[in-house]
Enzyme design. Structure first.
Site, PDB file in Angstrom:
ATOM      1  N   HIS A  19       0.867  -1.210   0.000  1.00 50.96           N
ATOM      2  CA  HIS A  19       0.000   0.000   0.000  1.00 50.96           C
ATOM      3  C   HIS A  19       0.887   1.238   0.000  1.00 50.96           C
ATOM      4  O   HIS A  19       1.476   1.586   1.017  1.00 50.96           O
ATOM      5  CB  HIS A  19      -0.908   0.011   1.242  1.00 50.96           C
ATOM      6  CG  HIS A  19      -1.838   1.187   1.297  1.00 50.96           C
ATOM      7  ND1 HIS A  19      -3.184   1.044   1.538  1.00 50.96           N
ATOM      8  CD2 HIS A  19      -1.645   2.519   1.162  1.00 50.96           C
ATOM      9  CE1 HIS A  19      -3.769   2.232   1.536  1.00 50.96           C
ATOM     10  NE2 HIS A  19      -2.842   3.152   1.321  1.00 50.96           N
ATOM     11  N   HIS A  21       1.418   5.441  -1.750  1.00 47.97           N
ATOM     12  CA  HIS A  21       1.016   6.572  -2.602  1.00 47.97           C
ATOM     13  C   HIS A  21       2.283   7.148  -3.226  1.00 47.97           C
ATOM     14  O   HIS A  21       3.157   7.623  -2.502  1.00 47.97           O
ATOM     15  CB  HIS A  21       0.312   7.652  -1.776  1.00 47.97           C
ATOM     16  CG  HIS A  21      -0.912   7.130  -1.082  1.00 47.97           C
ATOM     17  ND1 HIS A  21      -2.158   7.183  -1.645  1.00 47.97           N
ATOM     18  CD2 HIS A  21      -1.065   6.507   0.112  1.00 47.97           C
ATOM     19  CE1 HIS A  21      -3.040   6.631  -0.834  1.00 47.97           C
ATOM     20  NE2 HIS A  21      -2.405   6.205   0.247  1.00 47.97           N
ATOM     21  N   ARG A  23       2.021   9.403  -5.918  1.00 47.59           N
ATOM     22  CA  ARG A  23       1.643  10.679  -6.562  1.00 47.59           C
ATOM     23  C   ARG A  23       2.066  10.675  -8.040  1.00 47.59           C
ATOM     24  O   ARG A  23       2.218   9.642  -8.649  1.00 47.59           O
ATOM     25  CB  ARG A  23       2.227  11.890  -5.801  1.00 47.59           C
ATOM     26  CG  ARG A  23       2.025  11.843  -4.286  1.00 47.59           C
ATOM     27  CD  ARG A  23       0.588  11.791  -3.841  1.00 47.59           C
ATOM     28  NE  ARG A  23       0.474  11.986  -2.387  1.00 47.59           N
ATOM     29  CZ  ARG A  23      -0.518  11.502  -1.647  1.00 47.59           C
ATOM     30  NH1 ARG A  23      -1.478  10.770  -2.177  1.00 47.59           N
ATOM     31  NH2 ARG A  23      -0.563  11.750  -0.357  1.00 47.59           N
ATOM     32  N   ASN A  47      -5.363   7.236  -6.013  1.00 54.05           N
ATOM     33  CA  ASN A  47      -6.069   8.487  -5.664  1.00 54.05           C
ATOM     34  C   ASN A  47      -5.312   9.731  -6.129  1.00 54.05           C
ATOM     35  O   ASN A  47      -4.994  10.619  -5.354  1.00 54.05           O
ATOM     36  CB  ASN A  47      -6.382   8.553  -4.154  1.00 54.05           C
ATOM     37  CG  ASN A  47      -5.140   8.544  -3.272  1.00 54.05           C
ATOM     38  OD1 ASN A  47      -4.110   7.983  -3.651  1.00 54.05           O
ATOM     39  ND2 ASN A  47      -5.226   9.158  -2.120  1.00 54.05           N
ATOM     40  N   LYS A 104      -9.672  -0.094  -5.711  1.00 51.70           N
ATOM     41  CA  LYS A 104      -9.647   0.497  -4.377  1.00 51.70           C
ATOM     42  C   LYS A 104     -10.972   1.175  -4.083  1.00 51.70           C
ATOM     43  O   LYS A 104     -11.443   2.002  -4.865  1.00 51.70           O
ATOM     44  CB  LYS A 104      -8.500   1.523  -4.315  1.00 51.70           C
ATOM     45  CG  LYS A 104      -8.350   2.236  -2.983  1.00 51.70           C
ATOM     46  CD  LYS A 104      -7.883   1.304  -1.878  1.00 51.70           C
ATOM     47  CE  LYS A 104      -7.962   1.972  -0.512  1.00 51.70           C
ATOM     48  NZ  LYS A 104      -6.797   2.750  -0.202  1.00 51.70           N
ATOM     49  N   HIS A 141     -10.482   1.344   1.984  1.00 55.99           N
ATOM     50  CA  HIS A 141     -10.229   2.306   3.063  1.00 55.99           C
ATOM     51  C   HIS A 141     -11.445   2.179   3.972  1.00 55.99           C
ATOM     52  O   HIS A 141     -12.513   2.697   3.663  1.00 55.99           O
ATOM     53  CB  HIS A 141     -10.083   3.731   2.518  1.00 55.99           C
ATOM     54  CG  HIS A 141      -9.841   4.729   3.620  1.00 55.99           C
ATOM     55  ND1 HIS A 141      -8.642   5.373   3.804  1.00 55.99           N
ATOM     56  CD2 HIS A 141     -10.645   5.156   4.624  1.00 55.99           C
ATOM     57  CE1 HIS A 141      -8.724   6.158   4.868  1.00 55.99           C
ATOM     58  NE2 HIS A 141      -9.933   6.046   5.382  1.00 55.99           N
ATOM     59  N   HIS A 179      -4.471  -0.453   5.905  1.00 60.28           N
ATOM     60  CA  HIS A 179      -4.015   0.345   7.053  1.00 60.28           C
ATOM     61  C   HIS A 179      -4.945   0.235   8.255  1.00 60.28           C
ATOM     62  O   HIS A 179      -5.535   1.215   8.682  1.00 60.28           O
ATOM     63  CB  HIS A 179      -3.779   1.809   6.660  1.00 60.28           C
ATOM     64  CG  HIS A 179      -4.865   2.493   5.872  1.00 60.28           C
ATOM     65  ND1 HIS A 179      -6.198   2.374   6.157  1.00 60.28           N
ATOM     66  CD2 HIS A 179      -4.794   3.322   4.802  1.00 60.28           C
ATOM     67  CE1 HIS A 179      -6.898   3.101   5.306  1.00 60.28           C
ATOM     68  NE2 HIS A 179      -6.062   3.680   4.463  1.00 60.28           N
ATOM     69  N   LEU A 230      -4.835   9.279   8.046  1.00 64.28           N
ATOM     70  CA  LEU A 230      -6.132   8.618   8.186  1.00 64.28           C
ATOM     71  C   LEU A 230      -6.001   7.154   7.800  1.00 64.28           C
ATOM     72  O   LEU A 230      -5.289   6.861   6.831  1.00 64.28           O
ATOM     73  CB  LEU A 230      -7.185   9.305   7.307  1.00 64.28           C
ATOM     74  CG  LEU A 230      -7.645  10.664   7.838  1.00 64.28           C
ATOM     75  CD1 LEU A 230      -8.505  11.382   6.806  1.00 64.28           C
ATOM     76  CD2 LEU A 230      -8.406  10.522   9.156  1.00 64.28           C
ATOM     77  N   ASP A 258       1.489   2.670   3.537  1.00 64.69           N
ATOM     78  CA  ASP A 258       0.610   3.830   3.358  1.00 64.69           C
ATOM     79  C   ASP A 258       1.438   5.113   3.365  1.00 64.69           C
ATOM     80  O   ASP A 258       0.970   6.162   3.804  1.00 64.69           O
ATOM     81  CB  ASP A 258      -0.495   3.880   4.422  1.00 64.69           C
ATOM     82  CG  ASP A 258      -1.562   4.918   4.099  1.00 64.69           C
ATOM     83  OD1 ASP A 258      -1.696   5.303   2.919  1.00 64.69           O
ATOM     84  OD2 ASP A 258      -2.256   5.361   5.044  1.00 64.69           O
ATOM     85  N   HIS A 262       2.921  14.575   1.199  1.00 67.97           N
ATOM     86  CA  HIS A 262       2.253  15.862   0.936  1.00 67.97           C
ATOM     87  C   HIS A 262       3.301  16.952   1.101  1.00 67.97           C
ATOM     88  O   HIS A 262       4.200  16.814   1.950  1.00 67.97           O
ATOM     89  CB  HIS A 262       1.146  16.128   1.963  1.00 67.97           C
ATOM     90  CG  HIS A 262      -0.047  15.230   1.827  1.00 67.97           C
ATOM     91  ND1 HIS A 262      -1.076  15.494   0.953  1.00 67.97           N
ATOM     92  CD2 HIS A 262      -0.364  14.077   2.448  1.00 67.97           C
ATOM     93  CE1 HIS A 262      -1.992  14.537   1.045  1.00 67.97           C
ATOM     94  NE2 HIS A 262      -1.586  13.655   1.944  1.00 67.97           N
ATOM     95  N   ALA A 274      -3.977  14.864   5.446  1.00 65.99           N
ATOM     96  CA  ALA A 274      -3.720  13.594   6.141  1.00 65.99           C
ATOM     97  C   ALA A 274      -2.713  12.774   5.355  1.00 65.99           C
ATOM     98  O   ALA A 274      -2.847  12.623   4.142  1.00 65.99           O
ATOM     99  CB  ALA A 274      -5.020  12.817   6.272  1.00 65.99           C
TER     100      ALA A 274
HETATM  101  C1  NCD Z   1      -3.601   9.041   2.096  1.00 65.35           C
HETATM  102  C2  NCD Z   1      -3.153  10.072   1.048  1.00 65.35           C
HETATM  103  O1  NCD Z   1      -2.592  11.100   1.428  1.00 65.35           O
HETATM  104  O2  NCD Z   1      -3.329   9.813  -0.156  1.00 65.35           O
HETATM  105  N1  NCD Z   1      -3.607   9.666   3.380  1.00 65.35           N
HETATM  106  C3  NCD Z   1      -3.592   9.060   4.591  1.00 65.35           C
HETATM  107  O3  NCD Z   1      -3.685   9.756   5.597  1.00 65.35           O
HETATM  108  N2  NCD Z   1      -3.468   7.760   4.722  1.00 65.35           N
HETATM  109  C4  NCD Z   1      -4.947   8.484   1.720  1.00 65.35           C
HETATM  110  C5  NCD Z   1      -5.301   7.195   2.445  1.00 65.35           C
HETATM  111  O4  NCD Z   1      -4.573   6.207   2.389  1.00 65.35           O
HETATM  112  O5  NCD Z   1      -6.353   7.141   3.074  1.00 65.35           O
HETATM  113 ZN    ZN Z   2      -3.211   5.116   1.670  1.00 65.87          ZN
HETATM  114 ZN    ZN Z   3      -6.754   5.067   3.055  1.00 69.43          ZN
END
Ligand code: NCD
Ligand code: ZN
Ligand code: ZN
Length: 354
Positions: A19, A21, A23, A47, A104, A141, A179, A230, A258, A262, A274
């Site tokens: 899992h 991200h 970007r 996402n 997802k 999620h 997560h 989150l 996860d 950001h 988050a």
């Molecule tokens: C994730 C994100 O920033 O894309 N943020 C997070 O707090 N985990 C989104 C997610 O996994 O829910």
């Molecule tokens: Zn995530």
């Molecule tokens: Zn999530």
């Protein structure tokens, strides 16, 4: 009293991150090398803005990720699609043909970039049927979004209100609760695994931050936005239950960072984003968590075997090594035009990836 010998180095089969991200755009140049250095494969979350909803979009996103892999590193991004109320059932065959492994489910509004998420799971039932038939996984999620439900109770409420009915309606659909953050989730996943003979159909990923910290970390001496993700960090009882699950050797629990980068100024903000960034030191953080309960011998199953087995993919060949050696993680990285501040940036870590 004889002290137990302390592990000084540990060599593991190369792990995977189930899992992440990554970007898009300039951000890829920072985050892809971090993940590719440690992990052979990663499940890439869809996402983006706008989200990755079609097989064609997943294929071109995969190529952009691959272009950011440093020369000489081997890394395979495993692609996912973002499930919406309107994902056509026939997109599933195209997705499978393009090598997409999962869809997802984000309840609309639950987390970062989830505005296009599902408003009512029933609207997706035809698509879920196609996934069940073709063997694509559903990643969730798992938080309800109703404002009447306390933020800290949203994961437990999701299990009762959505996950249990969904599993009754789709007993053969393979689902990952992403997560997980609560004892309720750990107990539910372990209970389902115990009652199952043969192939598991429910698994869970666990992040390093949920194994290392409880919710006090967000408020120590003031609001600490880099500990906000989150589902949000929970009480100590939940952290202990997650640590127990991750180090139990139960193959239903496996590694998913996860890691969610950001720009720092968007986290240090009146309405901060988050997401915790951990990819720069992912295995070091997990090692600290497993070491804290004397369970380093359980790290390889959790990090390198159980996720691959659950997804029905081959285990990796090759190894990585971690050494007990204090080092200080960087406070920040370049992130396009902005800065990226990782979790525990500038703090000493006990394990080092070598
Ligand atoms: C994730 C994100 O920033 O894309 N943020 C997070 O707090 N985990 C989104 C997610 O996994 O829910
Ligand atoms: Zn995530
Ligand atoms: Zn999530």
């Amino acid at each position: 009293m004889i002290n137990a010998p302390t592990t000084q180095t540990i060599t593991l089969t190369r792990p995977d991150d189930w899992h992440i991200h990554l970007r898009d755009g300039a951000a890829l140049q920072t985050v892809v090398p971090h993940t590719a250095a440690q992990f052979a494969r990663a499940i890439v979350m869809p996402n983006l803005k706008p989200p990755v909803t079609t097989a064609a979009q997943a294929t071109s996103y995969k190529a952009r990720i691959q272009a950011a892999i440093p020369v000489g590193m081997r890394f395979e991004p495993l692609m996912t699609l973002y499930l919406t109320d309107n994902t056509p059932p026939d997109e599933i065959a195209r997705a499978k043909g393009a090598g997409v492994v999962a869809l997802k489910l984000y309840p609309a509004g639950a987390t970062t970039n989830s505005d296009a998420g599902v408003t009512d799971i029933r609207k997706t039932y035809k698509t879920l049927e196609a996934m069940q038939k073709s063997g694509l996984l559903l990643l969730v999620h798992g938080e309800v979004t109703s404002p009447e439900i306390d933020l800290f109770d949203r994961e437990a409420a999701f299990i009762d209100q959505h996950l249990i009915p969904l599993r009754k309606d789709f007993p053969e659909l393979t689902i990952v609760m992403e997560h997980i953050t609560t004892k309720e989730a750990a107990d539910y996943v372990a209970g389902e695994a115990a009652s199952k003979t043969g192939k598991l159909t429910l698994g869970a990923t666990i992040t390093a931050q949920h194994l290392l910290y409880n919710r006090n970390a967000i408020f120590t001496g003031g609001v600490r936005p880099h500990y906000y993700c989150l589902p949000v960090l929970k009480r100590e009882t939940h952290r202990l239950a997650l640590l127990e699950a991750a180090t139990s050797g139960n193959p239903a629990f496996f590694l998913g960072t996860d890691s969610a980068p950001h720009a720092a100024h968007l986290k240090e903000h009146a309405v901060g984003c988050a997401g915790c960034y951990t990819a720069h030191a992912a295995m070091e953080l997990y090692a600290a968590a497993f070491d804290s309960v004397g369970k380093m011998d359980k790290l390889e199953g959790f990090a390198s075997f159980f996720g691959a087995d659950f997804y029905g993919l081959p285990r990796n060949t090759g190894t990585i090594t971690l050494k007990r050696e204090a080092w200080t993680a960087p406070e920040s990285f370049a992130f396009g035009e902005a800065l990226l501040k990782p979790l525990a940036g500038g703090e000493q870590l006990a394990w080092r990836f070598i």
